[in-house]
Design an enzyme around this catalytic site. Sequence first.
Site, PDB file in Angstrom:
ATOM      1  N   GLU A  87       0.879  -1.161   0.000  1.00 17.14           N
ATOM      2  CA  GLU A  87       0.000   0.000   0.000  1.00 17.14           C
ATOM      3  C   GLU A  87       0.924   1.221   0.000  1.00 17.14           C
ATOM      4  OE1 GLU A  87      -3.908  -1.089   2.487  1.00 17.14           O
ATOM      5  OE2 GLU A  87      -2.128  -0.892   3.726  1.00 17.14           O
TER       6      GLU A  87
ATOM      7  N   ASP B 134      -5.071   9.518  10.025  1.00 18.56           N
ATOM      8  CA  ASP B 134      -3.809   8.902  10.418  1.00 18.56           C
ATOM      9  C   ASP B 134      -3.300   9.453  11.738  1.00 18.56           C
ATOM     10  OD1 ASP B 134      -3.045   7.049   8.231  1.00 18.56           O
ATOM     11  OD2 ASP B 134      -3.242   8.855   7.011  1.00 18.56           O
TER      12      ASP B 134
END
Length: 269
Positions: A51, A62
Amino acid sequence: MPLPHTSTSPSAQLHPCSVSLGIFLPAGLTAPLAERRTIDALAESGTGLFEVGVPHRAPVLDGPTITSAYHEALDRGTRVRDVLDTVSRAASRAPVVVMVYWESVARYGPGRFARDMKSAGAAGIMVVDLPDALAGTWAATLTETGLSSPRLVPPHTADDTLDEVCASASGWLYAPAAHEPTGYQGPLDLAGLDRSVRRLRKASTLPVVSGIGISTPALARAVAPLVDGVMVGSPIVGALTSAGREAAAALVADFATAVSAPAKDATHE
């Protein structure tokens, strides 16, 4: 359950085995030569899927580890054109899905972004904050380009919305293992994850993968029986930035071993 593919080349397959280990790598974290060596080391240690993250200044989903890595990459001058080089190298070693925030796609141009990532070797693009209103158009763009469109599906997604998400997804559905930003290191509600995965399997025939909060090989071993793929990001990024390539590769190997020998009863471990 393998994800659909149309050829035997690495970049065309999203999952080469029934339970695959995906490793997140932010593009541009290091200089190009060092990055290439990192990709090779992680691939050789058991990465079944890369990824590749497109650095973003405000990655709201995040946690601090990936946010810091993104900021470091941006401060190095990393732009989408540099991400293409990362994708190309990673795709020579394993299938690649590009992880990106919509703002980056919109700024670059959705059609151009899809075409350029496809040319670089990506198998799919997952927009982690894809606006619902744009999901259909974006899915059509990726279909026309020959790319998959995995979708992130939070467990609180309403039934009618779930149907829409599944209709606009291809490649896989992503079931978060934790309801926190990436990098979460607390306990996981495995029974809750199991319910979420079962719900997704009823709504779609697409494979289901899980990530976020899978902070140790032991947790990966517990999650693996529930899903078709296990995604690990912050632990590897943290190892790269704090201890270096060899330490990160060793940790990938530990995760790969755990995923290949999952717990028999994950919901009670």
